[in-house]
Design an enzyme around this catalytic site. Structure first.
Site, PDB file in Angstrom:
ATOM      1  N   PHE A 124      55.708  37.394  45.638  1.00  0.00           N
ATOM      2  CA  PHE A 124      55.164  36.227  46.334  1.00  0.00           C
ATOM      3  C   PHE A 124      54.319  35.455  45.328  1.00  0.00           C
ATOM      4  CE2 PHE A 124      51.621  34.598  49.079  1.00  0.00           C
ATOM      5  CZ  PHE A 124      52.345  33.874  50.011  1.00  0.00           C
ATOM      6  N   ILE A 341      28.583  60.824  47.095  1.00  0.00           N
ATOM      7  CA  ILE A 341      28.662  62.227  47.553  1.00  0.00           C
ATOM      8  C   ILE A 341      29.051  63.147  46.390  1.00  0.00           C
ATOM      9  CG2 ILE A 341      30.140  63.786  48.923  1.00  0.00           C
ATOM     10  CD1 ILE A 341      29.992  61.698  51.177  1.00  0.00           C
ATOM     11  N   GLU A 367      45.165  38.199  48.991  1.00  0.00           N
ATOM     12  CA  GLU A 367      45.619  37.690  50.310  1.00  0.00           C
ATOM     13  C   GLU A 367      44.434  37.098  51.079  1.00  0.00           C
ATOM     14  OE1 GLU A 367      48.756  39.560  52.393  1.00  0.00           O
ATOM     15  OE2 GLU A 367      49.636  40.416  50.563  1.00  0.00           O
TER      16      GLU A 367
HETATM   17  C1  LIG Z   1      45.505  42.421  41.592  1.00  0.00           C
HETATM   18  C2  LIG Z   1      45.811  41.086  42.207  1.00  0.00           C
HETATM   19  C3  LIG Z   1      47.070  40.874  42.746  1.00  0.00           C
HETATM   20  C4  LIG Z   1      47.374  39.631  43.320  1.00  0.00           C
HETATM   21  N1  LIG Z   1      48.645  39.414  43.783  1.00  0.00           N
HETATM   22  C5  LIG Z   1      48.997  38.163  44.173  1.00  0.00           C
HETATM   23  C6  LIG Z   1      50.356  37.863  44.508  1.00  0.00           C
HETATM   24  O1  LIG Z   1      51.243  38.736  44.498  1.00  0.00           O
HETATM   25  N2  LIG Z   1      50.677  36.579  44.820  1.00  0.00           N
HETATM   26  C7  LIG Z   1      49.746  35.585  44.846  1.00  0.00           C
HETATM   27  O2  LIG Z   1      50.101  34.444  45.138  1.00  0.00           O
HETATM   28  N3  LIG Z   1      48.443  35.833  44.539  1.00  0.00           N
HETATM   29  C8  LIG Z   1      48.053  37.091  44.203  1.00  0.00           C
HETATM   30  N4  LIG Z   1      46.749  37.357  43.865  1.00  0.00           N
HETATM   31  C9  LIG Z   1      45.780  36.247  43.846  1.00  0.00           C
HETATM   32  C10 LIG Z   1      44.715  36.347  44.928  1.00  0.00           C
HETATM   33  O3  LIG Z   1      45.268  36.075  46.175  1.00  0.00           O
HETATM   34  C11 LIG Z   1      43.557  35.412  44.527  1.00  0.00           C
HETATM   35  O4  LIG Z   1      42.904  36.022  43.430  1.00  0.00           O
HETATM   36  C12 LIG Z   1      42.609  35.152  45.667  1.00  0.00           C
HETATM   37  O5  LIG Z   1      43.216  34.366  46.653  1.00  0.00           O
HETATM   38  C13 LIG Z   1      41.327  34.461  45.190  1.00  0.00           C
HETATM   39  O6  LIG Z   1      41.611  33.362  44.382  1.00  0.00           O
HETATM   40  P1  LIG Z   1      40.860  33.197  42.961  1.00  0.00           P
HETATM   41  O7  LIG Z   1      40.988  34.484  42.250  1.00  0.00           O
HETATM   42  O8  LIG Z   1      41.351  31.976  42.316  1.00  0.00           O
HETATM   43  O9  LIG Z   1      39.321  33.040  43.355  1.00  0.00           O
HETATM   44  P2  LIG Z   1      38.608  31.658  43.752  1.00  0.00           P
HETATM   45  O10 LIG Z   1      39.373  30.971  44.830  1.00  0.00           O
HETATM   46  O11 LIG Z   1      38.297  30.892  42.507  1.00  0.00           O
HETATM   47  O12 LIG Z   1      37.250  32.194  44.379  1.00  0.00           O
HETATM   48  C14 LIG Z   1      36.119  32.548  43.588  1.00  0.00           C
HETATM   49  C15 LIG Z   1      34.992  32.903  44.576  1.00  0.00           C
HETATM   50  O13 LIG Z   1      34.626  31.744  45.360  1.00  0.00           O
HETATM   51  C16 LIG Z   1      34.730  32.052  46.733  1.00  0.00           C
HETATM   52  N5  LIG Z   1      35.191  30.879  47.483  1.00  0.00           N
HETATM   53  C17 LIG Z   1      36.261  30.096  47.211  1.00  0.00           C
HETATM   54  N6  LIG Z   1      36.367  29.124  48.137  1.00  0.00           N
HETATM   55  C18 LIG Z   1      35.344  29.312  49.013  1.00  0.00           C
HETATM   56  C19 LIG Z   1      34.914  28.635  50.190  1.00  0.00           C
HETATM   57  N7  LIG Z   1      35.571  27.572  50.674  1.00  0.00           N
HETATM   58  N8  LIG Z   1      33.810  29.098  50.818  1.00  0.00           N
HETATM   59  C20 LIG Z   1      33.153  30.179  50.345  1.00  0.00           C
HETATM   60  N9  LIG Z   1      33.502  30.855  49.231  1.00  0.00           N
HETATM   61  C21 LIG Z   1      34.591  30.434  48.592  1.00  0.00           C
HETATM   62  C22 LIG Z   1      35.754  33.190  46.809  1.00  0.00           C
HETATM   63  O14 LIG Z   1      35.627  33.928  48.020  1.00  0.00           O
HETATM   64  C23 LIG Z   1      35.382  33.998  45.571  1.00  0.00           C
HETATM   65  O15 LIG Z   1      34.279  34.815  45.854  1.00  0.00           O
HETATM   66  C24 LIG Z   1      46.392  38.612  43.354  1.00  0.00           C
HETATM   67  C25 LIG Z   1      45.120  38.852  42.824  1.00  0.00           C
HETATM   68  C26 LIG Z   1      44.830  40.068  42.252  1.00  0.00           C
HETATM   69  C27 LIG Z   1      43.454  40.278  41.679  1.00  0.00           C
END
Ligand SMILES: Cc1cc2nc3c(=O)[nH]c(=O)nc-3n(C[C@H](O)[C@H](O)[C@H](O)COP(=O)(O)OP(=O)(O)OC[C@H]3O[C@@H](n4cnc5c(N)ncnc54)[C@H](O)[C@@H]3O)c2cc1C
Length: 394
Positions: A124, A341, A367
């Site tokens: 995905f 623990i 997700e």
């Molecule tokens: C191991 C791993 C596997 C993954 N696998 C997939 C995959 O198969 N396919 C895929 O498409 N994606 C995948 N992802 C991506 C994942 O879904 C994103 O990392 C996640 O959605 C967060 O996006 P970002 O890392 O860009 O963080 P950002 O969106 O930059 O967020 C940074 C921080 O800001 C906060 N934040 C952002 N917007 C807001 C808001 N409006 N209000 C309050 N706080 C906010 C977030 O909660 C977070 O704490 C994967 C990620 C990892 C680490």
């Protein structure tokens, strides 16, 4: 006896997954983590058991199970190996579900049987380096060229992107001069043989190390027209809708990780002695075990109630986000308690609880982060309260 009233089939699937996971997955999970090794033999074993087609109807070579059976199996797999669980969760809940829901008959006939048999793993590709939580800001651009589409851009964090035979990729189909917001994104069915499809950086991760996470570059990637999924411009709606489903899978994964930590803790407190007695005699330890068990059971109950509502055809956005939020924060809390623990032994790799803690963290991130789940729950709760004149439906 558990709290859930399982049907015979659900119980059977749970036991099948439990015995397979304990026998084949658990013994080498630590080694796979230490070596960051994706295990294709494990894929073949899980394929033989039908785990890649758990939610796929039998006419497409799947097992056609209900959502609860699937989530019970996922939990068992995650107890043994969280990396194996995310592979099954993404594959079954996202690409397969999207092709089932929005694919043409020809697309279903072509892609679903090999996916359900585990011959083509599904991935995905929504996130991008600059578009994570704000998925609508994604930049990968698709432009028509005759019957084909040409895609350019970078997809980030694609779980098992280097092992996948089918990748559902979200890309913009609106034009830079006429942006359509959430209606400007479409979904394409990519395969790694397409010209211009390039595997790029593989991430080095805190946890979930046996699950490869890839960046994928699309460099003038030529995609045949019949690879568009559903209606042009509806791709983000499809992707976000499928996450209602996917989040229950991640919640089940989180519960499995938490349960592994509780089970390891329960064994340890009966063995470890300090001050001349087993540490299980200390009330401070007993209370931790009680709170760990209570939170895990509460999380599982929420997940399965949400899955049952989904089976009844209800819209579960609010409950799926609640389940994912509560289960992932439970996993983080329970695994942290487990490390405590175990004391110093919890901090080193001789015991698996440090791995459980590292694996748990990502369930609060992917997700949809916990912050995003809270936004969804709050929005949906306020809307439900308004629609019901202030009193919230359960
Ligand atoms: C191991 C791993 C596997 C993954 N696998 C997939 C995959 O198969 N396919 C895929 O498409 N994606 C995948 N992802 C991506 C994942 O879904 C994103 O990392 C996640 O959605 C967060 O996006 P970002 O890392 O860009 O963080 P950002 O969106 O930059 O967020 C940074 C921080 O800001 C906060 N934040 C952002 N917007 C807001 C808001 N409006 N209000 C309050 N706080 C906010 C977030 O909660 C977070 O704490 C994967 C990620 C990892 C680490």
């Amino acid at each position: 006896m558990g709290l859930l009233a399982l049907t015979d089939i659900q119980h059977e699937i749970q036991q099948l997954a439990r015995s397979y996971a304990a026998r084949e997955l658990a013994p080498l999970a630590g080694e796979r983590d230490a070596q960051s090794r994706f295990d294709r033999r494990m894929v073949q074993q899980m394929a033989a058991l039908g785990f890649f087609g758990m939610l796929t109807p039998e006419k497409y070579d799947g097992l056609g199970l209900d959502a609860q059976s699937y989530l019970l199996a996922l939990e068992e797999i995650a107890v043994a190996d969280a990396s194996a669980a995310v592979l099954l969760s993404v594959h079954n809940s996202l690409p397969i579900q999207m092709i089932l829901d929005f694919g043409t008959d020809a697309q279903r006939d072509h892609y679903l049987p090999p996916m359900a048999r585990g011959e083509w793993l599904g991935a995905f590709a929504l996130s991008e380096p600059e578009a994570g939580s704000d998925a609508a800001a994604l930049r990968t651009q698709a432009v028509r060229d005759g019957d084909d589409w040409i895609l350019n851009g970078t997809k980030a964090w694609v779980s098992h992107g280097n092992e996948a035979g089918v990748l559902l990729c979200m890309a913009r189909t609106d034009t830079p001069g006429d942006r359509q917001g959430t209606n400007g994104i479409s979904t394409f069915i990519l395969t790694p043989d397409l010209p211009g499809f390039q595997l790029a950086k593989q991430e080095r991760k805190m946890g979930l190390r046996a699950s490869p996470t890839l960046q994928i570059n699309l460099d003038d990637c030529r995609v045949p027209g019949d690879r568009l999924l559903g209606v042009e411009g509806k791709g983000l709606t499809y992707a976000l809708g499928s996450l209602d489903h996917g989040r229950l899978g991640i919640a089940a994964q989180a519960i499995g990780i938490a349960r592994a930590a509780l089970e390891a803790s329960a064994r340890y407190v009966g063995e470890r002695q300090q001050f001349g007695q087993k540490i299980s005699e200390f009330q401070a330890i007993q209370f931790k075990i009680a709170d760990m068990a209570t939170r895990i059971t509460a999380a599982r109950t929420l997940v399965h109630a949400a899955a049952a509502a989904m089976e009844r055809g209800e819209r579960i956005t609010r409950f799926s986000s609640m389940a994912k939020l509560f289960a992932s924060e439970t996993a983080m809390w329970v695994t942290t308690q487990a490390v405590q623990i175990f004391g110093g032994y919890g901090y080193v790799t001789d015991y698996p609880v440090e791995r459980f803690m590292r694996d748990a963290k990502v369930t609060e991130i992917y997700e949809g982060t916990s912050e995003i789940q809270r936004i969804v729950i709050s929005r949906e709760t306020l809307a439900a309260a308004l629609a019901a004149d202030g009193s919230l439906p359960d």
